[in-house]
Design an enzyme around this catalytic site. Structure first.
Site, PDB file in Angstrom:
ATOM      1  N   SER A  50      45.416  72.829 -10.485  1.00  0.00           N
ATOM      2  CA  SER A  50      44.876  71.569  -9.930  1.00  0.00           C
ATOM      3  C   SER A  50      45.311  71.544  -8.490  1.00  0.00           C
ATOM      4  O   SER A  50      46.441  71.815  -8.071  1.00  0.00           O
ATOM      5  CB  SER A  50      45.327  70.612 -10.650  1.00  0.00           C
ATOM      6  OG  SER A  50      45.132  69.346 -10.029  1.00  0.00           O
TER       7      SER A  50
ATOM      8  N   TYR B 101      40.129  68.891  -5.381  1.00  0.00           N
ATOM      9  CA  TYR B 101      39.521  67.564  -5.019  1.00  0.00           C
ATOM     10  C   TYR B 101      39.280  67.541  -3.497  1.00  0.00           C
ATOM     11  O   TYR B 101      40.085  67.965  -2.772  1.00  0.00           O
ATOM     12  CB  TYR B 101      40.508  66.530  -5.065  1.00  0.00           C
ATOM     13  CG  TYR B 101      40.973  66.097  -6.576  1.00  0.00           C
ATOM     14  CD1 TYR B 101      39.967  65.559  -7.491  1.00  0.00           C
ATOM     15  CD2 TYR B 101      42.187  66.428  -7.178  1.00  0.00           C
ATOM     16  CE1 TYR B 101      40.265  65.442  -8.858  1.00  0.00           C
ATOM     17  CE2 TYR B 101      42.422  66.035  -8.516  1.00  0.00           C
ATOM     18  CZ  TYR B 101      41.499  65.376  -9.453  1.00  0.00           C
ATOM     19  OH  TYR B 101      41.853  65.117 -10.577  1.00  0.00           O
TER      20      TYR B 101
ATOM     21  N   GLN C 228      41.065  74.365  -9.012  1.00  0.00           N
ATOM     22  CA  GLN C 228      40.462  72.950  -9.039  1.00  0.00           C
ATOM     23  C   GLN C 228      40.658  72.138  -7.852  1.00  0.00           C
ATOM     24  O   GLN C 228      41.759  72.006  -7.409  1.00  0.00           O
ATOM     25  CB  GLN C 228      40.762  72.015 -10.331  1.00  0.00           C
ATOM     26  CG  GLN C 228      40.087  70.799 -10.523  1.00  0.00           C
ATOM     27  CD  GLN C 228      41.078  69.747  -9.758  1.00  0.00           C
ATOM     28  OE1 GLN C 228      42.251  69.710  -9.671  1.00  0.00           O
ATOM     29  NE2 GLN C 228      40.368  68.807  -9.312  1.00  0.00           N
TER      30      GLN C 228
ATOM     31  N   HIS D 206      36.438  64.059 -17.721  1.00  0.00           N
ATOM     32  CA  HIS D 206      37.865  64.070 -17.203  1.00  0.00           C
ATOM     33  C   HIS D 206      38.877  63.873 -18.239  1.00  0.00           C
ATOM     34  O   HIS D 206      39.768  63.122 -18.011  1.00  0.00           O
ATOM     35  CB  HIS D 206      38.002  63.273 -15.985  1.00  0.00           C
ATOM     36  CG  HIS D 206      39.124  63.649 -14.724  1.00  0.00           C
ATOM     37  ND1 HIS D 206      38.708  64.241 -13.729  1.00  0.00           N
ATOM     38  CD2 HIS D 206      40.398  63.699 -14.722  1.00  0.00           C
ATOM     39  CE1 HIS D 206      39.464  64.611 -12.906  1.00  0.00           C
ATOM     40  NE2 HIS D 206      40.586  64.360 -13.542  1.00  0.00           N
TER      41      HIS D 206
ATOM     42  N   LYS E 197      32.629  70.796 -11.377  1.00  0.00           N
ATOM     43  CA  LYS E 197      33.321  70.210 -12.602  1.00  0.00           C
ATOM     44  C   LYS E 197      33.167  68.524 -12.819  1.00  0.00           C
ATOM     45  O   LYS E 197      33.346  67.882 -11.570  1.00  0.00           O
ATOM     46  CB  LYS E 197      34.613  70.655 -12.576  1.00  0.00           C
ATOM     47  CG  LYS E 197      35.585  70.196 -13.867  1.00  0.00           C
ATOM     48  CD  LYS E 197      37.167  70.353 -13.738  1.00  0.00           C
ATOM     49  CE  LYS E 197      37.873  70.196 -14.961  1.00  0.00           C
ATOM     50  NZ  LYS E 197      38.011  68.651 -15.350  1.00  0.00           N
TER      51      LYS E 197
ATOM     52  N   ARG F  99      39.780  60.034 -18.986  1.00  0.00           N
ATOM     53  CA  ARG F  99      40.610  59.540 -17.913  1.00  0.00           C
ATOM     54  C   ARG F  99      40.096  58.829 -16.729  1.00  0.00           C
ATOM     55  O   ARG F  99      40.896  58.259 -15.982  1.00  0.00           O
ATOM     56  CB  ARG F  99      41.419  60.625 -17.523  1.00  0.00           C
ATOM     57  CG  ARG F  99      42.514  61.270 -18.559  1.00  0.00           C
ATOM     58  CD  ARG F  99      43.190  62.386 -18.065  1.00  0.00           C
ATOM     59  NE  ARG F  99      44.381  62.157 -17.044  1.00  0.00           N
ATOM     60  CZ  ARG F  99      45.565  61.784 -17.375  1.00  0.00           C
ATOM     61  NH1 ARG F  99      45.866  61.454 -18.636  1.00  0.00           N
ATOM     62  NH2 ARG F  99      46.387  61.390 -16.666  1.00  0.00           N
TER      63      ARG F  99
ATOM     64  N   THR G  44      35.348  69.389  -7.961  1.00  0.00           N
ATOM     65  CA  THR G  44      35.296  68.285  -8.981  1.00  0.00           C
ATOM     66  C   THR G  44      34.626  67.047  -8.473  1.00  0.00           C
ATOM     67  O   THR G  44      35.032  66.525  -7.375  1.00  0.00           O
ATOM     68  CB  THR G  44      36.981  67.924  -9.179  1.00  0.00           C
ATOM     69  OG1 THR G  44      37.500  69.022  -9.845  1.00  0.00           O
ATOM     70  CG2 THR G  44      36.982  66.885 -10.298  1.00  0.00           C
TER      71      THR G  44
END
Length: 411
Positions: free
Chosen positions: A136, A160, A158, A300, A276, A303, A186
Site C-alpha cells: 500500500s 493513492y 497500490q 475497500h 481498484k 471501510r 485506487t
C-alpha cells in the site's frame, strides 16, 4: 449376546500413542487454528484493542462488511460426479504472470501496527507460496525493502493519488524501477470513511499512550515490547516527502481525483494498470473502453461508504459485460477458500485477501501469514475436489447458485 473379555495390554498399547508435546507456544497456537476465524480469535487475544479494531472494523454501522461476508455464505455449490480429481491444479495466470493459488495478499496500510514484522512477513510468505503481494501507499515498509525481501516474487503496488501529485508520480516511478509488475490505481477514497471503532477507541496514528491503552496493554506486554523496541511507525515509502504521519494521511486522499490522473499514471507506469474500487457496471465498461488491464471489484473492505454495493453480487454482471476485455478481480469479505472458489466460478480471474492475512499476521507474525495461506489453500483444493473440478479453468457459473437475502424492492 456379545461376549466380553478383559483387554490385553498388547491390544491397548497401539491405542495409547500420545501426540508429542510442542514446547513452542506460538507454533502450538497456529497449528491448532483450522480456519481464518480461529486466527481471528487468536489475533484478538494477542493484539491491543485499538490496533485490532483498526483492522477488524469497517465504516459506520459496518453493514457493507457484514453483507459482503453474508454474500459468500449465501451460495449453494452444485458439484459434478465421477470425475478424476486425484490431482487438482490451483494455479492461474493473472496480470501477465503466474500465481500458484487463485488469491494474493491485498494492500493494507499501517501493517506494522498490527504486528511488528508487517509487510516483510506478508511479502516473504507470499513469495514462498508463489502468490502476489501488494504494498500500500500507506504501507510501513518501503517499496525497495519489499523488493529486497521478495526479490523473485510478484510484487504489486497500490497507489493513492495524493493532493501533491508529484508524490504519487514519484511513487509510481519508484514501483516501476523496483520491478513491481502491477499497479492498483485506487478510486474509492476521495475522503476517508467514518470508522467509528477508531473514534471510540481514541485511536491515532502513531498510537498515543493513555490510561485506557496502558490498562489494555497489561495482558499483552509482548505486543508493546515489539512496538517500542523496533523502528518507529511511519509510511516508509513516503518518509522522504516530509511531514508527520497525520499530515501525510491527510494528503493521501483527494476528492479532485479524475480520469485525467488515470491517464497520467498509465503513461508513467511500465507494467499492468488495474483500477481498484470499481462498484458498478457502467464504470467497469468505461474502464474497459479506456484500455486498462484489469479492475478490482471492491468496496475497500467496507471501510469507506457503508451500505456500498457488495462486490460478489456485482461480479456475474460485470464479467458478462467486460470479462472479455479486461481481467476482473474481487476482494472484500473473503474468509474461506470456498469463497475464493465461488468467486472464480462466477468469472473472477483472481481474488485478494486483506483481513484474513492480517489476522494471521497478528496471530503469529510470518508464521501466522504462512498459516493463513495454508488454510485457504487447503480449503480451495478440498472444495475443488468435492466439486470434482480438476482445475480453475473448468470452474463455471453452473457450479454456484447465489441465494437471495437482499432483494431490491420493485419501484
Amino acid at each position: 449376546m456379545v461376549q466380553r473379555q478383559l483387554p490385553k495390554p498388547r491390544d491397548i498399547a497401539p491405542l495409547m500413542k500420545f501426540k508429542k508435546f510442542d514446547f513452542n507456544a506460538s507454533r502450538r497456537r497456529l497449528s491448532a487454528a483450522l480456519t481464518i476465524e480461529d486466527l481471528h480469535k487468536i489475533a484478538k487475544r494477542r493484539t491491543p484493542k485499538a490496533a485490532f479494531d483498526y483492522t477488524d472494523g469497517a465504516a459506520e454501522g459496518e453493514f457493507s462488511l457484514t453483507r459482503a461476508r453474508e454474500a459468500f455464505q449465501d451460495i449453494e455449490f452444485n458439484p459434478s460426479i465421477l470425475r478424476d480429481v486425484s490431482e487438482v491444479d490451483t494455479s492461474c495466470e493473472i496480470f501477465g504472470g503466474r500465481s500458484a493459488l487463485p488469491f494474493g495478499i491485498a494492500p493494507t496500510g499501517f501493517t506494522r501496527l498490527m504486528q511488528t514484522e508487517g509487510e516483510i512477513a506478508g511479502a516473504t510468505a507470499a513469495g514462498a507460496a508463489g502468490i502476489p503481494f501488494t504494498l500500500s501507499t500507506l504501507g510501513t515498509t518501503s517499496i525497495e525493502a519489499v523488493k529486497e525481501a521478495n526479490p523473485e516474487g510478484r510484487n504489486w503496488f497500490q497507489l493513492y493519488v495524493m493532493k501533491d501529485r508529484e508524490i504519487s508520480y514519484a511513487l509510481t516511478e519508484r514501483a516501476g524501477q523496483a520491478g513491481f509488475d502491477t499497479l492498483f490505481f485506487t478510486v474509492d477514497t476521495p475522503v476517508a470513511g467514518a470508522r467509528l471503532r477508531d473514534k471510540r477507541n481514541g485511536f491515532s496514528i502513531p498510537p498515543q499512550l493513555s490510561l485506557g491503552t496502558v490498562v489494555n496493554a497489561i495482558p499483552r506486554p509482548w505486543w508493546w515490547y515489539d512496538f517500542l523496541t523496533t523502528p518507529p511507525l511511519e509510511f516508509a515509502s513516503l518518509s522522504s516527502t516530509g511531514g508527520t504521519v497525520g499530515e501525510l494521511l491527510d494528503k493521501a486522499m483527494d476528492p479532485s481525483i479524475s480520469f485525467d490522473d488515470l491517464k497520467i499514471i498509465r503513461e508513467l507506469f511500465p507494467g499492468k494498470l488495474v483500477v481498484k474500487g470499481v462498484q458498478n457496471v457502467e464504470d467497469a465498461k468505461k474502464l474497459a473502453d479506456l484500455g486498462v488491464d484489469g479492475i478490482v471489484l471492491s468496496n475497500h473492505g467496507g471501510r469507506q461508504l457503508d451500505r456500498a454495493p457488495v462486490p460478489f453480487h456485482l461480479l456475474p454482471e460485470v464479467v458478462r459485460e467486460v470479462g472479455d476485455d479486461l481481467e476482473v478481480t474481487i476482494d472484500t469479505g473473503i474468509m474461506n477458500g470456498a469463497d475464493i472458489v465461488a468467486a472464480m466460478a462466477l468469472g473472477a480471474k483472481f481474488t485478494l485477501i486483506g483481513r484474513a492475512y492480517l489476522y494471521g499476521l497478528m496471530a503469529g507474525g510470518r508464521a501466522g501469514v504462512d498459516r493463513t495461506i495454508e488454510i485457504l489453500a487447503d480449503q480451495v483444493e478440498r472444495t475443488m475436489k468435492l466439486l470434482e473440478v480438476p482445475n480453475l479453468a473448468e470452474l463455471q457459473p453452473k457450479h454456484v447458485t447465489q441465494l437471495e437475502r437482499l432483494v431490491p424492492r420493485a419501484r
